[in-house]
Design an enzyme around this catalytic site. Structure first.
Site, PDB file in Angstrom:
ATOM      1  N   CYS A   1       0.859  -1.185   0.000  1.00  0.00           N
ATOM      2  CA  CYS A   1       0.000   0.000   0.000  1.00  0.00           C
ATOM      3  C   CYS A   1       0.899   1.240   0.000  1.00  0.00           C
ATOM      4  O   CYS A   1       1.813   1.352   0.820  1.00  0.00           O
ATOM      5  CB  CYS A   1      -0.899  -0.015   1.227  1.00  0.00           C
ATOM      6  SG  CYS A   1      -1.948   1.443   1.363  1.00  0.00           S
TER       7      CYS A   1
ATOM      8  N   CYS B   1       0.376   3.206   3.574  1.00  0.00           N
ATOM      9  CA  CYS B   1       0.813   2.695   4.882  1.00  0.00           C
ATOM     10  C   CYS B   1       1.875   1.610   4.813  1.00  0.00           C
ATOM     11  O   CYS B   1       2.406   1.197   5.845  1.00  0.00           O
ATOM     12  CB  CYS B   1      -0.388   2.188   5.676  1.00  0.00           C
ATOM     13  SG  CYS B   1      -1.112   0.653   5.045  1.00  0.00           S
TER      14      CYS B   1
ATOM     15  N   CYS C   1      -7.407  -1.097   1.551  1.00  0.00           N
ATOM     16  CA  CYS C   1      -6.416  -1.575   2.511  1.00  0.00           C
ATOM     17  C   CYS C   1      -7.058  -1.616   3.894  1.00  0.00           C
ATOM     18  O   CYS C   1      -7.699  -0.656   4.313  1.00  0.00           O
ATOM     19  CB  CYS C   1      -5.208  -0.644   2.509  1.00  0.00           C
ATOM     20  SG  CYS C   1      -3.957  -1.040   3.750  1.00  0.00           S
TER      21      CYS C   1
ATOM     22  N   CYS D   1      -5.195   1.192   6.465  1.00  0.00           N
ATOM     23  CA  CYS D   1      -5.387   2.645   6.358  1.00  0.00           C
ATOM     24  C   CYS D   1      -6.684   3.034   5.651  1.00  0.00           C
ATOM     25  O   CYS D   1      -7.027   4.208   5.611  1.00  0.00           O
ATOM     26  CB  CYS D   1      -4.202   3.284   5.643  1.00  0.00           C
ATOM     27  SG  CYS D   1      -4.082   2.843   3.888  1.00  0.00           S
TER      28      CYS D   1
ATOM     29  N   CYS E   1      -8.099  -5.682  -9.845  1.00  0.00           N
ATOM     30  CA  CYS E   1      -7.684  -4.625 -10.758  1.00  0.00           C
ATOM     31  C   CYS E   1      -7.274  -3.440  -9.884  1.00  0.00           C
ATOM     32  O   CYS E   1      -8.131  -2.769  -9.307  1.00  0.00           O
ATOM     33  CB  CYS E   1      -8.861  -4.292 -11.674  1.00  0.00           C
ATOM     34  SG  CYS E   1      -8.482  -3.131 -12.965  1.00  0.00           S
TER      35      CYS E   1
END
Length: 173
Positions: free
Chosen positions: A96, A99, A145, A148, A168
Site C-alpha cells: 500500500c 501505509c 487496505c 489505512c 484490478c
C-alpha cells in the site's frame, strides 16, 4: 502529467467495456462459494490491527502525491495503461502506497490487458476489505487496505486460475 479530461474520457471507455461484467451476479470468494464478497465493512471486519493508520485529510495530502491522494483517499482511478506497475513483472511484493502494508505479490500478478495491474489473489484476506460500490451506474466490489482504508481498485470474476478473480489495482495505490 495527469490530465483530468483525458482521465474522464478513459474512464468512460473503461465503463463501456466492463459494464456487462459489472451487471453479473456478485462475486464469490474462493474459500466459500456461498459467501458474497459484496459486503459492507461493518459486516466483515478484519482481525484487530494495533497498527491501524489514522490520519486527517490534511496529513494525507502532506504525505501522498496528488495522484496518490486522488486514488487512495478520494477513490479515484488512474488513467488506463498509464500506471507504473501495469506492465511491471519483476519479482517482488506490492505494498500500500499510504501505509506500506503488503497486499499482493508478483506470484499472483498476470497480464489482463485491462490497463491496470491485475492479481489473482491477495497476500492475506485480512489485509483488505471489500465494499459494495454502486458508483458510476455500476455494481462493483471495491478493494481497500484494511490498515489505512486506502482505495486500491476493484475485484472482478474474470481472472486467472486458481481463484478466477482479477484484482484490478491502481499503480498509484
Amino acid at each position: 502529467m495527469w490530465n483530468p479530461v483525458l482521465w474522464m474520457i478513459m474512464a468512460a471507455i473503461q465503463t463501456a467495456v466492463v459494464v456487462a461484467v459489472m451487471r453479473s451476479k456478485p462475486i464469490d470468494t474462493p474459500a466459500a462459494k456461498t459467501e458474497n464478497i459484496h459486503m459492507e465493512s461493518r459486516e466483515k471486519q478484519p482481525s484487530p490491527q494495533p497498527d491501524r493508520v489514522h490520519k486527517s485529510n490534511r496529513e494525507w495530502k502532506d504525505f501522498l502525491t496528488s495522484e496518490q491522494f486522488f486514488v487512495l483517499r478520494q477513490k479515484g482511478t488512474e488513467a488506463p495503461f498509464t500506471g507504473r506497475y501495469n506492465e511491471h513483472f519483476e519479482p517482488g511484493v506490492y505494498k500500500c502506497a499510504a501505509c506500506g502494508q503488503e497486499l499482493f505479490t508478483s506470484d499472483t500478478k498476470f497480464r489482463s490487458h485491462c490497463g491496470w495491474p491485475a492479481f489473482s489473489d491477495v497476500v492475506d484476506q485480512d489485509k483488505i476489505l471489500k465494499h459494495l460500490d454502486k458508483s458510476h451506474g455500476m455494481t462493483r466490489t471495491e478493494v481497500v487496505c484494511s490498515r489505512c482504508g486506502g482505495h486500491r481498485g476493484h475485484v472482478f470474476r474474470d481472472g486467472s486460475p486458481p481463484t478466477g478473480l482479477r484484482y484490478c489495482i491502481n499503480s498509484a495505490a
